[in-house]
Design an enzyme around this catalytic site. Structure first.
Site, PDB file in Angstrom:
ATOM      1  N   HIS A  86       6.886 -11.846 -10.058  1.00  0.00           N
ATOM      2  CA  HIS A  86       6.095 -10.858  -9.312  1.00  0.00           C
ATOM      3  C   HIS A  86       7.028  -9.790  -8.780  1.00  0.00           C
ATOM      4  O   HIS A  86       8.137 -10.077  -8.352  1.00  0.00           O
ATOM      5  CB  HIS A  86       5.348 -11.524  -8.158  1.00  0.00           C
ATOM      6  CG  HIS A  86       4.233 -10.677  -7.624  1.00  0.00           C
ATOM      7  ND1 HIS A  86       2.971 -10.666  -8.189  1.00  0.00           N
ATOM      8  CD2 HIS A  86       4.181  -9.793  -6.605  1.00  0.00           C
ATOM      9  CE1 HIS A  86       2.197  -9.821  -7.524  1.00  0.00           C
ATOM     10  NE2 HIS A  86       2.910  -9.270  -6.555  1.00  0.00           N
ATOM     11  N   ASP A 165      -6.495 -12.179   0.643  1.00  0.00           N
ATOM     12  CA  ASP A 165      -5.573 -11.141   0.161  1.00  0.00           C
ATOM     13  C   ASP A 165      -6.324 -10.100  -0.663  1.00  0.00           C
ATOM     14  O   ASP A 165      -6.033  -8.913  -0.593  1.00  0.00           O
ATOM     15  CB  ASP A 165      -4.436 -11.743  -0.662  1.00  0.00           C
ATOM     16  CG  ASP A 165      -3.555 -10.642  -1.238  1.00  0.00           C
ATOM     17  OD1 ASP A 165      -2.997  -9.872  -0.443  1.00  0.00           O
ATOM     18  OD2 ASP A 165      -3.478 -10.502  -2.469  1.00  0.00           O
ATOM     19  N   ARG A 172      -5.242  -2.443   2.867  1.00  0.00           N
ATOM     20  CA  ARG A 172      -3.895  -1.942   3.184  1.00  0.00           C
ATOM     21  C   ARG A 172      -3.573  -0.695   2.370  1.00  0.00           C
ATOM     22  O   ARG A 172      -2.914   0.222   2.847  1.00  0.00           O
ATOM     23  CB  ARG A 172      -2.849  -3.038   2.891  1.00  0.00           C
ATOM     24  CG  ARG A 172      -2.855  -4.153   3.926  1.00  0.00           C
ATOM     25  CD  ARG A 172      -2.046  -5.332   3.451  1.00  0.00           C
ATOM     26  NE  ARG A 172      -0.678  -4.982   3.149  1.00  0.00           N
ATOM     27  CZ  ARG A 172       0.032  -5.495   2.140  1.00  0.00           C
ATOM     28  NH1 ARG A 172      -0.494  -6.399   1.340  1.00  0.00           N
ATOM     29  NH2 ARG A 172       1.256  -5.126   1.941  1.00  0.00           N
ATOM     30  N   SER A 187       0.832 -11.532   1.205  1.00  0.00           N
ATOM     31  CA  SER A 187       0.031 -11.089   0.071  1.00  0.00           C
ATOM     32  C   SER A 187       0.574 -11.670  -1.239  1.00  0.00           C
ATOM     33  O   SER A 187      -0.159 -12.279  -2.024  1.00  0.00           O
ATOM     34  CB  SER A 187       0.049  -9.557   0.036  1.00  0.00           C
ATOM     35  OG  SER A 187      -0.409  -9.076  -1.191  1.00  0.00           O
ATOM     36  N   LYS A 191      -0.959 -15.424  -3.359  1.00  0.00           N
ATOM     37  CA  LYS A 191      -1.442 -15.388  -4.752  1.00  0.00           C
ATOM     38  C   LYS A 191      -0.597 -16.293  -5.634  1.00  0.00           C
ATOM     39  O   LYS A 191      -1.088 -17.029  -6.472  1.00  0.00           O
ATOM     40  CB  LYS A 191      -1.344 -13.967  -5.326  1.00  0.00           C
ATOM     41  CG  LYS A 191      -2.345 -13.002  -4.784  1.00  0.00           C
ATOM     42  CD  LYS A 191      -2.354 -11.714  -5.601  1.00  0.00           C
ATOM     43  CE  LYS A 191      -1.177 -10.823  -5.340  1.00  0.00           C
ATOM     44  NZ  LYS A 191      -1.329  -9.902  -4.224  1.00  0.00           N
TER      45      LYS A 191
HETATM   46  N1  URA Z   1       2.457  -6.850  -4.338  1.00  0.00           N
HETATM   47  C1  URA Z   1       1.489  -7.600  -3.735  1.00  0.00           C
HETATM   48  O1  URA Z   1       0.847  -8.426  -4.367  1.00  0.00           O
HETATM   49  N2  URA Z   1       1.262  -7.413  -2.435  1.00  0.00           N
HETATM   50  C2  URA Z   1       1.945  -6.517  -1.685  1.00  0.00           C
HETATM   51  O2  URA Z   1       1.694  -6.423  -0.516  1.00  0.00           O
HETATM   52  C3  URA Z   1       2.948  -5.733  -2.313  1.00  0.00           C
HETATM   53  C4  URA Z   1       3.182  -5.923  -3.650  1.00  0.00           C
END
Ligand code: URA
Length: 451
Positions: A86, A165, A172, A187, A191
């Site tokens: 990620h 989220d 956000r 966040s 996930k």
């Molecule tokens: N990627 C995400 O999933 N969340 C964030 O807040 C920033 C980048």
């Protein structure tokens, strides 16, 4: 607890710099998911967190509550270690599109749940959805079926995964509350911990186009993410990587799919492929298919050069409903109304890009959203001709801008030109990777660049 006045008290406590208890966080997040806490109260809370932060324990609880706002996927019936990557978000960052099929082609299963564009940064889901027919809204059963059949899955958050989220991410994006270490950590990790992985590789961006622009803030974010991942039993490593210039040559959803397909077919876009090989090599290593990172990188290179990675990409595109004929024959894709050339006004060397502003420009061209409900234009974006270090003559092509929006087209060339710095001498080339962070701490990036 989810009464109007209690929510106000919780916002007031955070606004005053207090540390919320688990019960208070559960009340707020739980209320938000059920609809008892409206967007305007959550926006106020997010802004209070933005200014006052959360301590380490509070961030861990916040992440845990976000994670348990939905289901945690069990992929134990799928053999082997499952590994994901990620990124904290950047401009032109299409690494996931290349890396996921490449790593899957090395025999490591990749369950990937991605997000949409956030702020000035692009999102993997928007890129995938620029492929006509591609479905990112999978059910949990489809998610499991796709990874079982193809070795990877490229999905959005299903309704069941970290629903808190899902809503907060969109909020956000439009309330200027993205650049916060606890909010980003909660966040991303809610996930990632839900998607059924055994290990995780994080790409924490630093520099002008990153949410965390300073190196020290990026290291703090990476340390928070790595600590949450490892304390939840998932082997987690992070790479701090430069976002001083857009990654690769293309910015914009369909443009980035095209560039990814070219790289999957063996094209070397140096910064993009350096990063893709390092992150992919780490995944193959953590996935148990290589003894070292260097060996993992070798495996990844072989997956690209053999054509296996590209074939895997086409396979997953088709499996998720995408029309791969547009990837095989991109000439069929519709063209933008305006295609505008940006040329150098003086000779010299490119020494810098205002990367964040380039990301904002891409959003204005149509590649991202300014309001939650905005549609994105998959064709919109910017094709760079030069990167940092390149020599340019007066009137040389710097970039081509693509948009359907007449009102933005009128000022886009001027705006892009003002984002490029041309100096008298070249900057020394530097690696995109700056450092790694694992459970033992922060390590300078010293691996020889033998790839
Ligand atoms: N990627 C995400 O999933 N969340 C964030 O807040 C920033 C980048």
């Amino acid at each position: 607890m989810n009464t109007h006045s209690n929510t106000v008290e919780l916002i007031r406590k955070k606004r005053g710099g207090g540390v919320l208890t688990r019960m208070e966080i559960e009340s707020l997040i739980g209320g938000y998911v059920t609809g008892d806490v409206p967007d305007y109260q959550m926006s106020a809370f997010l802004m209070a967190v933005f200014f006052n932060g959360m301590d380490t324990g509070e961030t861990a609880v916040f992440t845990d509550v976000m994670l348990h706002s939905g289901s945690i996927i069990d992929l134990s019936s799928i053999p082997g270690r499952k590994v994901d990557k990620h990124s904290t978000g950047g401009v032109g960052d299409k690494v996931s599109l290349i890396l996921a099929p490449m790593v899957a082609a090395c025999g490591v299963a990749v369950p990937m749940i991605s997000g949409r564009g956030l702020g000035h940064t692009g999102g993997t889901l928007d890129k995938l959805e620029s492929i006509p027919g591609f479905r990112t809204g999978l059910t949990l059963d489809e998610y499991r079926d796709v990874i079982r059949e193809t070795g990877l899955v490229l999905s959005g958050q299903t309704a069941e995964i970290a629903p808190a989220d899902r809503r907060m991410y969109a909020l956000r994006d439009v309330t200027a509350t993205v650049e916060s270490i606890p909010l980003i950590a909660g966040s991303i990790m809610s996930k990632k911990l839900a998607e059924g992985i055994d290990a995780l590789v994080l790409d924490v961006k630093t520099g002008d186009g990153a949410f965390m622009q300073s190196y020290d803030d990026s290291v703090s974010l990476a340390t928070a993410l790595v600590s949450i991942g490892n304390s939840c039993g998932k082997e987690t490593v992070a790479f701090i990587t430069g976002m001083d210039q857009p990654l690769g040559m293309m910015i914009g959803n369909w443009l980035e799919v095209l560039e990814s397909a070219e790289c999957l077919k063996g094209k070397n876009v140096p910064d993009l492929m350096e990063l893709t090989y390092v992150l992919g090599g780490a995944m193959v290593h953590l996935g148990g298919k290589a003894r070292t990172l260097a060996e993992g990188i070798t495996e990844c290179r072989s997956a690209i050069w053999s054509g296996r990675a590209y074939e895997k990409f086409l396979q997953v595109v088709e499996r998720q409903g995408g029309d791969a004929s547009f990837i095989r024959d991109p000439g069929r894709y519709p063209a933008s109304k305006f295609s505008l050339e940006v040329r150098a006004t003086s000779p010299g060397y490119i020494t810098g890009f205002a990367t964040r502003r380039i990301g904002v420009l891409a959003v204005e061209l149509g590649a991202g959203r300014q309001r939650v409900e905005d549609p994105v234009d998959p064709k919109a974006g910017i094709v760079l001709s030069k990167k940092i270090g390149a020599r340019v003559g007066k009137d040389d092509l710097l970039a081509v801008i693509k948009t359907d929006r007449e009102e933005v087209a009128g000022r886009a060339v001027r705006e892009f030109s003002s984002c490029v710095t041309i100096g008298d001498s070249p900057l020394p080339a530097k690696s995109c990777v700056r450092a790694t962070v694992d459970k033992d701490g922060v390590h300078a990036w010293t691996t020889p660049r033998t790839y």
